[in-house]
Design a protein around this motif. Structure first.
Motif, PDB file in Angstrom:
ATOM      1  N   ASP A 189       2.316   1.577  -3.437  1.00 15.40           N
ATOM      2  CA  ASP A 189       1.296   1.954  -4.404  1.00 15.40           C
ATOM      3  C   ASP A 189       1.011   3.445  -4.388  1.00 15.40           C
ATOM      4  O   ASP A 189       0.776   4.065  -5.411  1.00 15.40           O
ATOM      5  CB  ASP A 189       0.005   1.187  -4.105  1.00 15.40           C
ATOM      6  N   ARG A 190       1.058   4.045  -3.205  1.00 10.71           N
ATOM      7  CA  ARG A 190       0.805   5.475  -3.141  1.00 10.71           C
ATOM      8  C   ARG A 190       2.009   6.293  -3.579  1.00 10.71           C
ATOM      9  O   ARG A 190       1.959   7.518  -3.573  1.00 10.71           O
ATOM     10  CB  ARG A 190       0.404   5.862  -1.720  1.00 10.71           C
ATOM     11  N   GLY A 191       3.088   5.612  -3.874  1.00 12.71           N
ATOM     12  CA  GLY A 191       4.238   6.322  -4.404  1.00 12.71           C
ATOM     13  C   GLY A 191       5.243   6.781  -3.370  1.00 12.71           C
ATOM     14  O   GLY A 191       6.050   7.657  -3.631  1.00 12.71           O
ATOM     15  N   TYR A 192       5.177   6.206  -2.177  1.00  5.67           N
ATOM     16  CA  TYR A 192       6.125   6.605  -1.142  1.00  5.67           C
ATOM     17  C   TYR A 192       7.233   5.577  -1.038  1.00  5.67           C
ATOM     18  O   TYR A 192       7.330   4.828  -0.061  1.00  5.67           O
ATOM     19  CB  TYR A 192       5.439   6.768   0.206  1.00  5.67           C
TER      20      TYR A 192
ATOM     21  N   PHE B  67       0.839  -1.200   0.000  1.00  7.51           N
ATOM     22  CA  PHE B  67       0.000   0.000   0.000  1.00  7.51           C
ATOM     23  C   PHE B  67       0.876   1.253   0.000  1.00  7.51           C
ATOM     24  O   PHE B  67       0.551   2.255  -0.637  1.00  7.51           O
ATOM     25  CB  PHE B  67      -0.926   0.005   1.212  1.00  7.51           C
ATOM     26  N   LEU B  68       1.969   1.200   0.758  1.00  2.20           N
ATOM     27  CA  LEU B  68       2.888   2.334   0.787  1.00  2.20           C
ATOM     28  C   LEU B  68       3.481   2.560  -0.604  1.00  2.20           C
ATOM     29  O   LEU B  68       3.542   3.683  -1.098  1.00  2.20           O
ATOM     30  CB  LEU B  68       4.039   2.046   1.771  1.00  2.20           C
TER      31      LEU B  68
END
Lengths: 154, 281, 82, 200, 222, 76
Positions: free
Chosen positions: F46-49, F43-44
């Motif tokens: 995926d959000r681009g972080y 999830f991290l």
């Protein structure tokens, strides 16, 4: 020993033992939270917030891109902008290293903004700097306690 | 101001004397003359004075000055129609004086008194219920506004009766010989005042006398309203006598029971405020 | 700001609740088991912070949790397990 | 946002109910410490739900307060239970503890320095603690403490620059970011040296 | 520029101290609390602790306890820190800033009593510490709910009639201050009071009473 | 992230969480924690972080090793 006012003395006995202290406090908080759950329908989120997050996923500073030009004016929704004449300067500023990172990749927004500058530093150091003073003092005091107790044994 | 302070001091000491007299009569004893406390204070003023070697010297003296200082300030607030929140704040800070008295001397009896004073700190709790309830009616905590409110709407004693009970309880717990006066119970000599004698004791008597005057006068002002001085004094005397009756016929509670009783009263009034708020809102 | 409920937020809430229950009533009821269970709600909070894009706070939180774990391990070590 | 907030609040309130109920039943002091750590998470969740930059800036002090209190209270616990002697059980070793610390600690500390501020301090401290944990410690307690004390003074200086001479905001940011990094990192990595015992 | 919206509770405004978004104020009420905290901080700085008298039972012998200089220095440091935190808390014009000062009061209070070697006192200090840590949930939670529901943390805004603060936030703030300052939970405090060092022990009581008085003002005014 | 992947990773995290609660052995609990991490880190990313994901990926093993210190002591 039987005493008059049995209920009162029974409560007193519980109260007088400090081993029960945290349980007693937990009970109070549980009571408070139950009131909270009951009144939950009357609680609403206020959309007019200070320092709102405005996301721009295409920016290399995502999620911290707040626009503005370095050494110029940047719009920051502070509580009392008139108290911070250079408001927004920290937000828009990038160190040369951060600028380099920002130019070369899209995925390091958090790192770049944490490097001195950025909206969070603007809040922590400038507009709400007193919070940070208190907070570092708390760390200082806590460590003084721990170090004193730890070193006394030696 | 200064002449009023002396007047309050005189009346306060006289009230203390009357208090003792009433208790004695209720209990079937002759009792001391009513001006006994005034004589006491005078006597202490001229006795030899020194500070115990074991005491924390600065603190030992400072608390006496603080006691006189805060109650003079409280009297000033009453006269100038200031905030009753501040008045009750001062009442709470009186607790610090009690702790300080007992702790600073180094005497074990003083210490016991101080510990009991810490335990009985729940006696302040009913005050906040009082403040909350009064604010609920008047929407102001300035004494002048409260008096003005009562001129329009009649005495708060009727409207905010539970608050009056709470404050009555508060005054009761600070009176000598009351069922809540665990800090000066006789089994620990004079409690936290044990080591303060001579001029220090006289200073304390002065502070306490002003305190009694302030608390009774505040009760009259808050719950009945502005009266001519003589009527107010008469009313204060009546309240005092009723308190003396309670003191005379009730035994002293055990330390932790006082906490329970006072907390329960506070809780009851807090519930009352919330229910009232829900009904009226 | 994400107006709709993001999957991260819902997942975070679920993990947080599971974790809190697990920590409140750990199986078995030992210090170590409770210490490990503490990690679960931490992940829940991590996801909630992620759903609001509070990544700086998230990073600090994870680091501080590691330090807190060390502090607790130090105490449990000296206490001996029960 | 309204729905998200109310749902989040409901979840946290439910969490508080469960957590504090467990605490009411708990009689063991060390278990109580562990549960207060759980409570800390709930407090942070309440702040996180505000979902603004301000919330983020408030979480950082909240975190530091939590770890500070945990540190102080756990030390009081050790003092009260008289658990003075470091653990003497046979040391535990796994292979990764020989090879990893150098490089991992280096990465974390370097990354922490790049981040700077609180976040950097905490990340770098994790690296330092990990290093002390695996490699043993040389007691530089007094020196590190002094450094952190000076860092604190520098930060106070930075605060006053912001308030009194805002035109020099740039220096203030640099001093503040650097000083807090040093302060937080120094204080927290000292925890790593407080484990005691020669077995590591 | 700043006008205190509510003057019928804590009296009129005397002086304003601006730190960016955090605008501290001295009203008659907060100034009085400030002065009181100042007096007792000064007392903690200048006065030496008392010598506690212990009476040996079964004879006339009594002896006084001397205080260890290291302990004395540490306690004085903690008492001064506690005084400073109290000074900050009573004049703070911002809810979150107030809660931070209050948690500093809590932690310095733990420090003052944790220095004793007496197991009984240490145990009380520990229980107190647990409650102080638990109190961060309602304390910070209260501030967070205030922020989320009103969009501001400044007391200047919150005191205006237009801003409604939910009941739960007020309850949380009071509960939080009660936990950090131990206001009505005097049992652990009574045990703590048995220890030596009057000027410093007194600071525990001064700080908790003053922050409690302050939170009452805040909650009623909001 | 498309819905399918989100559900998948979410399920991984949830399974990890439930299993960490249910397992009674410390080592199994630790493994379950690692499974949660496996579900959360995507999830991290995926959000681009990426930077945050890397740092979290580094710190979680450190936490695990710290906890292992007491677990192994128990086992010995």
């Amino acid at each position: 020993m039987t005493r008059p006012g049995l209920v009162i003395s029974r409560i007193s006995r519980v109260l007088s033992d400090y081993e029960n202290l945290s349980a007693l406090y937990a009970l109070l908080v549980v009571g408070g939270v139950i009131i909270g759950i009951v009144t939950l329908p009357f609680i609403g989120y206020d959309d007019d917030q200070l320092y709102p997050k405005t996301l721009d996923p295409s920016s290399s500073l995502h999620p911290y891109d707040r626009g503005g030009e370095p050494f110029g004016t940047t719009d920051v929704a502070a509580q009392y902008p008139e108290n911070s004449p250079y408001l927004g300067y920290v937000t828009a500023y990038l160190t040369p290293f951060s600028a380099f990172l920002a130019d070369s990749t899209m995925h390091l927004g958090t790192t770049i903004v944490s490097h001195p500058g950025g909206i969070t530093d603007e809040i922590l150091y400038n507009t709400r700097g007193l919070d940070t003073v208190v907070e570092t003092s708390i760390l200082f005091v806590a460590f003084a306690i721990a170090a004193y107790l730890f070193r006394r044994e030696e | 101001m200064i002449e009023y302070l002396i007047f309050a001091l005189f009346i306060g000491l006289l009230f203390h004397g009357i208090h003792r007299k009433v208790i004695a009569r209720v209990q079937g004893r002759p009792g001391p003359p009513i001006w006994q406390e005034i004589l006491h204070t005078l006597k202490f003023s001229f006795k030899e004075t020194w500070i115990p070697k074991t005491a924390s010297q600065t603190l030992f003296v400072a608390v006496v000055l603080v006691a006189i200082g805060i109650w003079s300030a409280a009297l000033f607030i009453l006269l100038s129609g200031g905030s009753i929140l501040l008045l009750f704040g001062i009442y709470l800070l009186h607790k610090i004086v009690e702790h300080g008295l007992g702790l600073s001397s180094g005497s074990p009896y003083g210490k016991f008194g101080a510990i009991r004073s810490v335990i009985s700190a729940a006696s302040e709790l009913p005050l906040f219920a009082t403040v909350g309830l009064i604010y609920f009616f008047t929407h102001s905590l300035m004494l002048s506004d409260i008096i003005a409110y009562q001129q329009v709407h009649g005495p708060l004693l009727i409207a905010a009766f539970p608050a009056a009970i709470a404050m009555y309880l508060v005054i009761l717990s600070k009176l000598h010989y009351s069922p809540f006066a665990i800090i000066e119970a006789k089994e620990i000599v004079s409690g936290n005042m044990t080591e303060h004698f001579g001029i220090w004791r006289a200073g304390l008597e002065v502070g306490y006398a002003i305190k009694t005057y302030v608390l009774l006068y505040a009760f009259v002002l808050i719950f009945i309203g502005q009266l001519p001085l003589l009527a107010a004094l008469l009313l204060m005397l009546l309240i005092l006598v009723s308190l003396s009756f309670i003191c005379a016929v009730s035994p002293m509670l055990s330390p932790y029971d006082t906490v329970t009783v006072q907390s329960l009263v506070t809780g009851a009034i807090a519930v009352y405020i919330i229910v009232l708020g829900v009904i009226l809102a | 700001m994400s107006m709709a409920m993001s999957p991260e937020f819902l997942l975070g809430c679920a993990v947080l609740l599971i974790g809190i229950t697990g920590t409140a009533f750990p199986r078995p009821r030992s210090y170590v088991s409770r210490l490990i269970s503490l990690e679960i709600p931490a992940f829940g909070l991590l996801l909630i912070m992620l759903s609001f894009d509070e990544t700086l706070a998230l990073l600090t939180f994870i680091a501080v949790t590691a330090i807190a774990t060390f502090v607790l391990v130090r105490v449990i070590e000296r206490r001996g397990s029960v | 946002m309204d729905q998200v907030y109310v749902l989040g609040l409901l979840v946290v309130f439910a969490g508080v109910l469960i957590g504090f109920y467990a605490l009411m039943r708990e009689r063991d002091d060390l278990h109580r410490i562990l549960l207060t750590d759980l409570a800390e998470i709930l407090a942070l969740a309440l702040i996180a739900l505000v979902a603004t930059d301000l919330a983020e800036a408030l979480i950082l002090p909240g975190l530091v307060v939590g770890i500070s209190e945990l540190l102080a209270v756990s030390e009081v616990y050790l003092a009260k239970e008289d658990l003075r002697t470091p653990p003497t059980a046979p040391p535990f070793r796994i292979e990764v503890m020989e090879s990893a610390p150098g490089i991992m600690a280096l990465i974390l500390v370097a990354y922490g320095i790049i981040l700077s501020g609180f976040t950097g301090g905490a990340v770098a401290a994790v690296g330092a603690i990990f290093y002390f944990l695996c490699r043993g410690q040389n007691e530089q307690f007094a020196i590190i403490e002094t450094v952190s004390g000076y860092a604190w003074v520098f930060w106070i200086g930075a605060f006053f620059i912001f308030m009194l001479l805002p035109a020099y905001w740039f220096f203030a940011v640099m001093i503040a970011g650097g000083a807090i990094l040093v302060k937080v990192m120094a204080k927290m990595s000292l925890i790593g040296t407080m484990r005691g015992g020669e077995h590591v | 520029m700043f006008n205190l919206p509510v003057t019928n509770i804590g009296g009129s405004e005397l002086f304003v101290l601006e730190f960016g978004d955090i605008v501290n104020y001295f009203s008659v009420y907060t100034a009085a609390l400030f002065a009181f905290a100042l007096i007792f901080t000064a007392l903690a700085i200048v006065s030496r602790p008392e010598k506690m008298v212990d009476i040996a039972f079964g004879g006339d012998a009594y002896y006084t306890k001397e205080i260890d200089p290291g302990l004395l220095r540490f306690q004085r440091f903690m008492a001064i820190a506690c005084g400073l935190a109290t000074l900050g808390a009573v004049v703070s014009g911002d809810v979150f800033n107030f809660t931070l000062f209050v948690s500093m009061v809590g932690i310095t209070n733990i420090g003052i009593v944790a220095a004793y070697k007496n197991k009984h006192v240490l145990n009380a200090a520990f229980q107190y510490g647990i409650v102080a840590m638990l109190a961060t949930v309602p304390l910070f939670g209260g501030a967070a709910i205030v922020l989320a529901t009103t969009g501001t943390l400044s007391l200047w805004e919150l005191y205006t009639a237009a801003v409604a603060v939910p009941l739960i936030a007020k309850i949380f703030l009071v509960l939080g201050v009660m936990g950090e300052g131990m206001a009505p939970f005097y049992i652990a405090k009574a045990e703590i009071t048995r220890a030596q060092g009057a000027p410093f022990i007194l600071m525990v009581h001064v700080s908790s009473l003053l922050v409690f008085l302050r939170v009452v003002e805040i909650v009623i005014s909001m | 992230m498309n819905d399918l992947l989100a559900i998948l990773y979410g399920a991984v995290a949830l399974i990890g969480a439930v299993s960490a609660v249910v397992q009674t052995d410390s080592l199994n609990k630790l493994i379950s924690i690692a499974i949660i991490a496996g579900g959360v880190i995507p999830f991290l990313v995926d959000r681009g972080y990426l930077d945050v994901a890397i740092a979290v990926g580094l710190i979680i093993p450190v936490t695990t090793i710290i906890i292992l210190l007491v677990c192994m002591r128990d086992a010995v």
